[in-house]
Design an enzyme around this catalytic site. Structure first.
Site, PDB file in Angstrom:
ATOM      1  N   ASP A  45      21.356   6.218  49.801  1.00  0.00           N
ATOM      2  CA  ASP A  45      21.923   7.788  49.393  1.00  0.00           C
ATOM      3  C   ASP A  45      21.791   8.067  47.807  1.00  0.00           C
ATOM      4  OD1 ASP A  45      21.854   8.836  52.129  1.00  0.00           O
ATOM      5  OD2 ASP A  45      23.586   7.667  52.451  1.00  0.00           O
ATOM      6  N   LYS A 232       2.286  20.731  12.076  1.00  0.00           N
ATOM      7  CA  LYS A 232       1.871  19.827  10.863  1.00  0.00           C
ATOM      8  C   LYS A 232       3.257  20.078   9.998  1.00  0.00           C
ATOM      9  CE  LYS A 232      -1.082  18.258   7.117  1.00  0.00           C
ATOM     10  NZ  LYS A 232      -0.024  18.002   6.137  1.00  0.00           N
ATOM     11  N   ASP A 234       5.679  19.569   6.493  1.00  0.00           N
ATOM     12  CA  ASP A 234       5.783  19.524   4.943  1.00  0.00           C
ATOM     13  C   ASP A 234       6.750  18.656   4.773  1.00  0.00           C
ATOM     14  OD1 ASP A 234       4.676  19.825   2.855  1.00  0.00           O
ATOM     15  OD2 ASP A 234       5.165  22.179   2.475  1.00  0.00           O
ATOM     16  N   HIS A 631     -16.022  14.374  43.976  1.00  0.00           N
ATOM     17  CA  HIS A 631     -15.997  13.372  44.881  1.00  0.00           C
ATOM     18  C   HIS A 631     -14.982  13.690  46.068  1.00  0.00           C
ATOM     19  CE1 HIS A 631     -18.823  10.627  42.978  1.00  0.00           C
ATOM     20  NE2 HIS A 631     -18.656  11.412  41.902  1.00  0.00           N
ATOM     21  N   ASP A 651     -28.336   2.727  48.698  1.00  0.00           N
ATOM     22  CA  ASP A 651     -28.700   2.534  47.378  1.00  0.00           C
ATOM     23  C   ASP A 651     -29.666   1.513  46.993  1.00  0.00           C
ATOM     24  OD1 ASP A 651     -27.983   1.878  44.751  1.00  0.00           O
ATOM     25  OD2 ASP A 651     -25.902   1.263  45.055  1.00  0.00           O
ATOM     26  N   SER A 684     -28.934  12.188  46.361  1.00  0.00           N
ATOM     27  CA  SER A 684     -27.775  11.900  45.544  1.00  0.00           C
ATOM     28  C   SER A 684     -27.828  12.391  44.357  1.00  0.00           C
ATOM     29  CB  SER A 684     -27.611  10.244  45.612  1.00  0.00           C
ATOM     30  OG  SER A 684     -28.641   9.735  44.781  1.00  0.00           O
ATOM     31  N   ASP A 739     -24.539   1.235  52.152  1.00  0.00           N
ATOM     32  CA  ASP A 739     -23.074   1.351  51.940  1.00  0.00           C
ATOM     33  C   ASP A 739     -22.548   2.135  52.788  1.00  0.00           C
ATOM     34  OD1 ASP A 739     -20.797   1.487  50.422  1.00  0.00           O
ATOM     35  OD2 ASP A 739     -21.365   2.374  48.629  1.00  0.00           O
ATOM     36  N   ARG A 756     -24.448  16.056  38.891  1.00  0.00           N
ATOM     37  CA  ARG A 756     -24.413  14.447  38.674  1.00  0.00           C
ATOM     38  C   ARG A 756     -24.328  14.236  37.047  1.00  0.00           C
ATOM     39  NH1 ARG A 756     -24.644  11.366  42.959  1.00  0.00           N
ATOM     40  NH2 ARG A 756     -23.170  10.240  41.657  1.00  0.00           N
ATOM     41  N   ALA A 757     -23.464  13.434  36.621  1.00  0.00           N
ATOM     42  CA  ALA A 757     -23.220  13.459  35.187  1.00  0.00           C
ATOM     43  C   ALA A 757     -24.002  12.584  34.648  1.00  0.00           C
ATOM     44  CB  ALA A 757     -21.406  12.806  34.857  1.00  0.00           C
TER      45      ALA A 757
END
Length: 823
Positions: A45, A232, A234, A631, A651, A684, A739, A756-757
């Site tokens: 608790d 930034k 000073d 995904h 694959d 794919s 897979d 897809r990258a």
């Protein structure tokens, strides 16, 4: 205000239980307690004192100092403050009957408004207990179905008190902090144990100086969401080392300036930690973020100083430099809160760099410092920190002065230089910015410098009449620009930099771009969603901009969402484009667009909030953050334990051609057909094919996993020269890996119609079995050609309409195939 205890009292018969009634009027404080409670189910608790009561949660598995653990905390009725001292046994049959141990106690400090946190469902605080310490968060979960109670998550924040031992707190501490008794001894009403006197703490060693992280000068701010932006300041850079009441304050080059910054020492002595090494800037508060000239005056003649803390490198004996910047800043904020006297936490803004910079310049500030939010602290000028100035300003070496013919003015101008490649380079004269105070300071300093011959091999005619001196003084100068020959134009003297030596002074080269020449400007709107840097290139060949990626997901949302909506999603993010660094992300983080939602998923460490999208706005919002690939889980949010599809990812070894992959996909289809399962192929966008069999969400994960493994193994055993069902790279040579591991709980596969990258801006594309025969590559469709398919029906959607149950009949058919394969 005192909260109501009616619910607490109504649940208890105080003639039978020794629990306090709670009628005593106590002053409001900030205590917290944790009571280990062996009721019908063991739990802890967790109670925070607030407005005259103890706010209470039942933590089912006990608190964890592992920041990755999410402990379920069920909100219970408020308890009286006097309950915080209760330890004993609640009689069997009474509400909460069982043994209660006082497991931890101490004080707590909220981070923000408590009532607002309780209302919004996010309560942050710092605990100072005997066992629980540092920053923690309580997050309320969304109710499920007809739930009436409040389910929260108790989460440890990143700081020096975190631990990788998930169960460490509850397994290491098995006795009462009050009586030293175990649960069994409390239940047997045995007397309290004598507690050993606490050992006198050893003096903690003072952290040593570390080289500070430096910023590269840039002409523009990064606009990616993976950067944060700070003011930034000073002032003078300062590294503060604290331990056991001792304080050392260093300049950026390691000079001990504890005496010069002495006004801050008592403030650092108040910081509640065993030891720390804090990075920040000393400024003159109250004068436009600490004007440098005002700071110099206060260092000489006295006056208020402030320390703007923006990083912590060590805390309580732990080195934090390898942790991401956001984690270090969270630890720093937990240490300082809103501030300790003149020590102030430097806040930041995530993303929107160009907008932050514009507003800072409009407000008359010097500029911003932009930092990669996930970067470690390297103590170098490696590009993880950038400085973007609203004007030109830097340090120069004073190498001479020109006499003045005006009475009372000891010189007309100072002649400046920088050191490049070990040699002094002439940078012209600075004749403005001097007042009486500056002349009084500089006159004796110039007079006592050794005269030298011309320090340059060649000197412009404009340097005639200069009195050359030993070049060991450093000044800060603001200026309009550098001329074609590299001299300062319209320079204004700002003050001496006693914290920097002449060997450190280089001309700061401005870099026009942050990373690669791919950054776009401004912002655009895609389907009503903001897209920053819309023209920044994400793919080079063909050239595809960030705006076009967002437009892809807007245009294909109706195709994608039936497969992606309302299920856990992992993103592959590439903030600097596909040629830069990419990473997967499955948890929502601060700064993500509002349409990016979450779903609570039970993991081995407790419930966790995973990313989940409900509409097109979420897709576009992810594209704004640099997400390229989506995904997805094999199950929807409402049926997380019952998957609704099977995925076989074929694959191939690189030596195989696409014809072999197509043949493998057709063999998977043939076997699924024989089992009564409908399937569709998906290119794919890489090398292989996904064969997807939609399911009715009836069977559990274990059944689906065993089924997919058995089918893949059957194929591998039937044709071992063509297929393999294990991940081993060595065994894949010349074969196709089937897979089946995509069918485990928590595993993901690329979503249909996701980009897809990879080079070419390819798209994962469902096709029909008839179409597959004429396709020659798994990357047959890209971001442009995929639009031509929008007029056609989606083959995977059609297959989904004929989903079947992975039931007894299907499993019997598979069992028969296995038996036949063994004969």
């Amino acid at each position: 205000m005192t909260r109501d205890l009616k619910t607490y009292r109504a649940k208890r018969d105080f003639a039978k239980t020794a629990e306090p009634h709670g009628e005593d009027a106590l002053p409001e404080g900030r205590s917290f307690v944790v009571q280990k409670h062996a009721a019908s189910r063991l739990h802890w608790d967790f109670r925070l004192e607030w407005q005259g009561v103890l706010l209470s949660w039942a933590v089912t598995r006990g608190p964890s100092a592992d920041t990755g653990a999410r402990r379920l905390a069920v909100r219970t009725e408020d308890h009286p403050v006097s309950y915080g001292g209760f330890e004993g046994t609640i009689p069997k049959g009474e509400y909460g009957g069982g043994t209660v141990m006082l497991w931890d106690r101490g004080t707590w400090a909220p981070k923000g408004d408590v009532d607002e946190g309780l209302k919004s469902g996010s309560l942050k605080f710092v605990l100072s207990g005997e066992r629980m310490q540092g920053g923690w968060t309580l997050v309320r979960m969304k109710p499920r179905g007809k739930e009436k109670g409040e389910n929260w998550l108790l989460i440890k924040e990143h700081d020096s008190h975190e631990s990788e031992e998930t169960e460490g707190l509850v397994t290491e501490h098995m006795t009462s902090v009050s009586t030293g008794r175990s649960m069994e001894e409390i239940a047997a009403d045995k007397p309290a144990r004598k507690r050993k006197a606490a050992a006198k703490p050893k003096k903690t060693a003072l952290p040593g100086f570390r080289p500070v992280q430096l910023a590269k000068l840039q002409t523009k701010a990064p606009d990616s969401d993976d950067w944060l932006h700070e003011t930034k300041f000073d002032g003078y850079r300062c590294l503060a080392a604290l331990a056991s009441g001792e304080v050392r304050l260093y300049t950026r080059s390691g000079l001990d300036w504890t005496a010069q910054f002495g006004a801050l020492v008592p403030e650092f002595e108040r910081v509640d930690c065993r030891s720390a090494l804090i990075d920040g800037e000393v400024i003159a508060p109250g004068v436009d973020t600490g004007m440098f000239s005002a700071l110099q005056d206060r260092l000489k003649h006295g006056g208020a100083l402030a320390f703007m803390a923006f990083d912590v490198l060590e805390l309580d004996g732990k080195v934090l430099t390898e942790r991401p910047l956001l984690d270090r800043k969270a630890a720093l904020e937990g240490l300082l809160g809103e501030g300790v006297g003149a020590l102030r936490y430097s806040s930041h803004v995530e993303g929107q760099g160009e907008e932050v910079f514009r507003r800072m310049c409009e407000a008359g500030q010097e500029g911003i410092i932009s930092k990669r939010s996930n970067a470690p602290y390297r103590g170098s000028r490696n590009g993880d920190w950038l400085k973007i100035k609203c004007g030109h300003r830097q340090e120069f070496i004073i190498c001479g002065w020109k006499p003045s013919d005006k009475p009372g003015r000891p010189f007309a101008s100072l002649v400046m230089a920088t050191r490049e490649g070990g040699k002094l380079v002439y940078r012209g004269g600075v004749g403005t910015g001097f007042g009486a105070a500056q002349f009084r300071e500089l006159k004796p300093l110039l007079a006592e410098r050794k005269p030298v011959k011309k320090p340059f091999k060649t000197t412009p005619p404009t340097a005639g009449g200069t009195v050359w001196i030993e070049p060991d003084l450093v000044a800060e100068v603001s200026y309009a620009e550098l001329t074609a020959d590299g001299s300062v134009r319209h320079g204004v003297y700002q003050g001496l930099r006693l914290d920097k030596g002449p060997k450190e002074v280089r001309l700061e080269e401005e870099e026009a771009q942050v990373a690669k020449p791919k950054r776009g400007k401004g912002e655009a709107q895609v389907a009503g969603m903001r897209i920053s840097s819309p023209d920044r290139l994400v793919f080079e060949d063909p050239p595809v901009s960030k705006r076009e990626v967002a437009e892809h997901y807007a245009a294909l949302a109706e195709r994608i969402l039936p497969f992606l909506k309302d299920r856990p999603v992992s993103l592959l993010r590439c903030p600097d484009g596909v040629a830069g660094e990419c990473f997967f992300q499955k948890h929502r983080t601060q700064g993500m667009p509002e349409p990016v939602g979450t779903v609570s998923v039970e993991t081995k460490d407790g419930p966790e909030d995973f990313i989940s999208l409900s509409g097109a706005a979420g897709l576009i919002g992810c594209a704004q953050m640099g997400a390229i690939e989506f995904h997805i889980w094999g199950a929807k949010n409402r049926t997380l334990d019952r998957p609704d599809r099977l995925v076989f990812d074929l694959d191939p070894d690189e030596a195989l051609d696409f014809a072999a992959v197509k043949a493998g996909a057709l063999e998977v289809r043939r076997r699924l057909d024989a089992l009564g399962l409908v399937s569709a192929p998906m290119l794919s966008g890489g090398k292989g094919i996904h064969v997807i069999a939609p399911l009715k969400p009836k069977a559990e994960w274990e059944t689906v996993k065993l089924f997919s493994r058995a089918l893949a193994t059957l194929m591998a055993e039937a044709e071992p020269e063509r297929y393999v069902a294990t991940m081993s790279k060595a065994e894949r040579k010349g074969r196709i890996f089937i897979d089946w591991l995509r069918n485990e709980r928590g595993s993901t596969a690329v979503a249909p119609y996701s980009l897809r990258a990879r080079p070419g801006a390819k798209v994962a594309t469902p096709v029909s079995w008839d179409e597959l025969e004429g396709i020659t590559t798994a990357g047959a469709f890209n971001i442009a050609s995929i639009r031509d398919r929008l007029a056609l029906p989606c083959p995977l959607r059609e297959a989904s309409a004929r989903a079947v149950t992975l039931g007894a009949q299907v499993l019997k058919r598979l069992e028969k195939q296995v038996q036949e394969g063994q004969e």
